[in-house]
Design a protein around this motif. Sequence first.
Motif, PDB file in Angstrom:
ATOM      1  N   LEU A  24      41.102  30.781  70.318  1.00 41.53           N
ATOM      2  CA  LEU A  24      40.562  30.363  71.802  1.00 41.53           C
ATOM      3  C   LEU A  24      39.269  29.590  71.749  1.00 41.53           C
ATOM      4  CD1 LEU A  24      40.960  31.458  74.514  1.00 41.53           C
ATOM      5  CD2 LEU A  24      39.509  33.315  74.349  1.00 41.53           C
ATOM      6  N   ILE A  25      38.569  29.518  70.771  1.00 43.22           N
ATOM      7  CA  ILE A  25      37.311  28.577  70.808  1.00 43.22           C
ATOM      8  C   ILE A  25      37.868  27.163  70.716  1.00 43.22           C
ATOM      9  CG2 ILE A  25      37.020  28.542  68.286  1.00 43.22           C
ATOM     10  CD1 ILE A  25      34.173  28.688  70.739  1.00 43.22           C
ATOM     11  N   TRP A  99      29.968  18.677  70.402  1.00 43.74           N
ATOM     12  CA  TRP A  99      28.608  19.221  70.871  1.00 43.74           C
ATOM     13  C   TRP A  99      28.460  19.723  72.449  1.00 43.74           C
ATOM     14  CZ3 TRP A  99      24.935  19.729  67.880  1.00 43.74           C
ATOM     15  CH2 TRP A  99      24.966  19.210  66.327  1.00 43.74           C
ATOM     16  N   ALA A 100      29.528  19.322  72.990  1.00 44.90           N
ATOM     17  CA  ALA A 100      29.749  20.008  74.405  1.00 44.90           C
ATOM     18  C   ALA A 100      29.971  21.539  73.989  1.00 44.90           C
ATOM     19  CB  ALA A 100      30.583  19.188  75.020  1.00 44.90           C
ATOM     20  N   THR A 101      30.852  22.072  73.546  1.00 48.11           N
ATOM     21  CA  THR A 101      31.054  23.090  73.101  1.00 48.11           C
ATOM     22  C   THR A 101      30.175  24.015  72.485  1.00 48.11           C
ATOM     23  OG1 THR A 101      33.329  22.573  72.629  1.00 48.11           O
ATOM     24  CG2 THR A 101      32.901  24.834  71.818  1.00 48.11           C
ATOM     25  N   ILE A 102      29.326  23.430  71.657  1.00 44.78           N
ATOM     26  CA  ILE A 102      28.121  23.951  71.081  1.00 44.78           C
ATOM     27  C   ILE A 102      27.179  24.504  72.119  1.00 44.78           C
ATOM     28  CG2 ILE A 102      25.954  23.558  69.480  1.00 44.78           C
ATOM     29  CD1 ILE A 102      27.745  22.117  67.514  1.00 44.78           C
ATOM     30  N   SER A 103      26.900  23.432  72.987  1.00 44.87           N
ATOM     31  CA  SER A 103      25.898  23.599  74.304  1.00 44.87           C
ATOM     32  C   SER A 103      26.546  24.877  75.135  1.00 44.87           C
ATOM     33  CB  SER A 103      25.662  22.167  75.061  1.00 44.87           C
ATOM     34  OG  SER A 103      25.126  21.449  74.351  1.00 44.87           O
ATOM     35  N   LEU A 104      27.673  24.830  75.418  1.00 50.19           N
ATOM     36  CA  LEU A 104      28.446  25.922  76.095  1.00 50.19           C
ATOM     37  C   LEU A 104      28.065  27.291  75.523  1.00 50.19           C
ATOM     38  CD1 LEU A 104      31.845  24.659  77.235  1.00 50.19           C
ATOM     39  CD2 LEU A 104      29.932  25.336  78.759  1.00 50.19           C
ATOM     40  N   PRO A 112      26.701  29.440  67.796  1.00 47.51           N
ATOM     41  CA  PRO A 112      27.854  28.519  67.524  1.00 47.51           C
ATOM     42  C   PRO A 112      28.337  28.785  66.272  1.00 47.51           C
ATOM     43  CG  PRO A 112      26.019  27.455  68.765  1.00 47.51           C
ATOM     44  CD  PRO A 112      25.602  28.770  68.198  1.00 47.51           C
ATOM     45  N   THR A 113      27.319  29.185  64.980  1.00 49.10           N
ATOM     46  CA  THR A 113      27.858  29.322  63.731  1.00 49.10           C
ATOM     47  C   THR A 113      28.929  30.396  63.601  1.00 49.10           C
ATOM     48  OG1 THR A 113      25.880  30.666  63.278  1.00 49.10           O
ATOM     49  CG2 THR A 113      25.835  28.163  62.969  1.00 49.10           C
ATOM     50  N   ASP A 114      28.819  31.328  64.372  1.00 48.01           N
ATOM     51  CA  ASP A 114      29.811  32.578  64.398  1.00 48.01           C
ATOM     52  C   ASP A 114      31.063  31.919  64.548  1.00 48.01           C
ATOM     53  OD1 ASP A 114      27.763  34.253  63.883  1.00 48.01           O
ATOM     54  OD2 ASP A 114      27.593  34.926  65.880  1.00 48.01           O
ATOM     55  N   TYR A 115      31.460  30.908  65.244  1.00 54.74           N
ATOM     56  CA  TYR A 115      32.829  30.248  65.546  1.00 54.74           C
ATOM     57  C   TYR A 115      32.852  29.037  64.697  1.00 54.74           C
ATOM     58  CZ  TYR A 115      31.712  33.394  69.307  1.00 54.74           C
ATOM     59  OH  TYR A 115      31.357  34.927  69.946  1.00 54.74           O
ATOM     60  N   GLY A 116      32.296  28.648  63.698  1.00 52.43           N
ATOM     61  CA  GLY A 116      32.518  27.587  63.007  1.00 52.43           C
ATOM     62  C   GLY A 116      31.967  26.502  63.317  1.00 52.43           C
ATOM     63  N   TYR A 117      30.800  26.395  64.387  1.00 54.67           N
ATOM     64  CA  TYR A 117      30.339  25.196  64.849  1.00 54.67           C
ATOM     65  C   TYR A 117      28.716  25.189  63.727  1.00 54.67           C
ATOM     66  CZ  TYR A 117      33.663  24.482  68.119  1.00 54.67           C
ATOM     67  OH  TYR A 117      34.924  24.312  68.871  1.00 54.67           O
ATOM     68  N   GLY A 118      28.902  24.828  62.693  1.00 59.00           N
ATOM     69  CA  GLY A 118      27.642  24.749  61.963  1.00 59.00           C
ATOM     70  C   GLY A 118      27.058  23.293  61.796  1.00 59.00           C
ATOM     71  N   TRP A 119      26.049  23.452  61.249  1.00 54.37           N
ATOM     72  CA  TRP A 119      25.380  22.177  61.114  1.00 54.37           C
ATOM     73  C   TRP A 119      24.725  22.308  59.539  1.00 54.37           C
ATOM     74  CZ3 TRP A 119      20.079  20.405  60.232  1.00 54.37           C
ATOM     75  CH2 TRP A 119      19.830  18.976  60.168  1.00 54.37           C
ATOM     76  N   THR A 120      25.104  21.244  58.639  1.00 58.23           N
ATOM     77  CA  THR A 120      24.336  21.219  57.476  1.00 58.23           C
ATOM     78  C   THR A 120      23.579  20.146  57.274  1.00 58.23           C
ATOM     79  OG1 THR A 120      26.530  22.340  56.521  1.00 58.23           O
ATOM     80  CG2 THR A 120      24.910  21.257  54.889  1.00 58.23           C
TER      81      THR A 120
END
Length: 127
Positions: A24-25, A99-104, A112-120
């Motif tokens: 869904l993400i 990045w728009a999804t991370i902002s949302l 966002p890291t709970d949904y696989g949008y991490g930054w390393t």
Amino acid sequence: MPEPSDADRRKAAQLDPAFADARLIDALERGWEIGFRCQYCGTGKTWRRDTMLGRARRYLNCTMAQIQARLPCPRCPGRMPIMTMSGVVDPGDAERRRWATISLLLDAGLNPTDYGYGWTPPGRQAG
């Protein structure tokens, strides 16, 4: 006209494999609208961005197949709704969408890291 059999209902509810494996993400990121139609009473509903970030947020990490298996009809006890997707399959710049999804997600109070949008950070491996 006779009532459809269970096999007919399963066949009608069968999802395209690419759509069934999408989370869904992913639908939120791509701007899809997810439509549901009950096979028993015909009730329909649509999940747009506000619904995905609102009452359906617990399903954000679920695949479409998992959502379909869990979701009952709001009007009758029917299961296995027919699901459809509307929107653009590949709307362009993936990095901008990401990045728009991370902002949302941040605006909705979600991590966002709970949904696989991490930054390393550079020089470190994700793990």
